[in-house]
Design an enzyme around this catalytic site. Structure first.
Site, PDB file in Angstrom:
ATOM      1  N   GLU A  25      28.577 -30.819 -63.847  1.00 23.53           N
ATOM      2  CA  GLU A  25      27.737 -31.665 -64.701  1.00 23.53           C
ATOM      3  C   GLU A  25      27.321 -32.950 -63.985  1.00 23.53           C
ATOM      4  O   GLU A  25      26.182 -33.402 -64.117  1.00 23.53           O
ATOM      5  CB  GLU A  25      28.437 -31.972 -66.024  1.00 23.53           C
ATOM      6  CG  GLU A  25      28.677 -30.739 -66.887  1.00 23.53           C
ATOM      7  CD  GLU A  25      27.428 -29.926 -67.196  1.00 23.53           C
ATOM      8  OE1 GLU A  25      26.315 -30.487 -67.256  1.00 23.53           O
ATOM      9  OE2 GLU A  25      27.556 -28.692 -67.383  1.00 23.53           O
ATOM     10  N   GLU A  86      21.253 -24.926 -61.672  1.00 21.58           N
ATOM     11  CA  GLU A  86      22.624 -24.520 -61.998  1.00 21.58           C
ATOM     12  C   GLU A  86      23.383 -24.098 -60.747  1.00 21.58           C
ATOM     13  O   GLU A  86      24.574 -24.377 -60.614  1.00 21.58           O
ATOM     14  CB  GLU A  86      22.610 -23.395 -63.029  1.00 21.58           C
ATOM     15  CG  GLU A  86      21.995 -23.787 -64.356  1.00 21.58           C
ATOM     16  CD  GLU A  86      22.724 -24.942 -65.049  1.00 21.58           C
ATOM     17  OE1 GLU A  86      23.953 -25.076 -64.893  1.00 21.58           O
ATOM     18  OE2 GLU A  86      22.048 -25.709 -65.755  1.00 21.58           O
TER      19      GLU A  86
END
Length: 190
Positions: A25, A86
């Site tokens: 994150e 991602e």
């Protein structure tokens, strides 16, 4: 919640689970989307031209690598462009979490083991739990649909791509250079 975290797990498992997610994150702040926002959250190009150019080149490596994964269950390749953010975050997250784990190991000077897996070191358990987090199955129909629209690669390829780019994984598991999990061509963004 397991397998990401449990207060009674060896630290290696927690760092390989929730630690990687936290690093993932944080890395999003510096991926293809995050790099577009300044410290106040405003859309603004704040990287210099050399940094931007280097990032684009390194991100293209990730795009090409993941686009090379063929999902045999449905006879198609991943879309590395759709999943690049991602994939960059997975690769950066595991690197940062492993560094934090190693720092913890140095300060604690203990080696936690799992019952029935006593032969695996804490370092190996770290990577084992990272892989376990992404274990799963999907029906071919769902897999085919996700490959067209999802920003996440299927779990298997999140593991294969990330670990094949990890020098720490290669060292810990003694992966010979040039094999599938330690290929000649690897991608490093961060």
């Amino acid at each position: 919640q397991p397998p990401f975290y449990h207060k009674h797990f060896p630290k290696a498992l927690n760092y390989g689970g929730i630690g990687v997610v936290i690093g993932h994150e944080i890395t999003h702040g510096f991926d293809d989307k995050g790099k577009q926002f300044d410290e106040m959250g405003n859309i603004q190009q704040w990287w210099d031209a050399d940094s931007s150019s280097s990032f684009v080149e390194k991100a293209q490596c990730i795009i090409d690598q993941y686009s090379g994964f063929r999902v045999s269950e449905v006879g198609t390749h991943l879309n590395g462009l759709n999943t690049q953010g991602e994939n960059i975050a997975d690769n950066g997250g595991i690197k940062q979490s492993y560094r934090a784990f190693r720092k913890w190991q140095e300060s604690e000077s203990i080696e936690e083991r799992l019952p029935y897996l006593q032969n695996l070191s804490g370092d190996q358990l770290f990577f084992l739990n990272f892989a376990q987090v992404w274990c799963g199955t999907a029906r071919p129909e769902a897999l085919r649909s996700n490959l067209k629209t999802a920003v996440h690669a299927p779990g298997k390829y999140r593991v294969l791509g990330t670990l094949s780019n990890s020098a720490d994984f290669h060292r810990v598991f003694s992966c010979s250079p040039g094999n599938k999990m330690n290929p000649v061509d690897q991608c490093q963004v961060w």
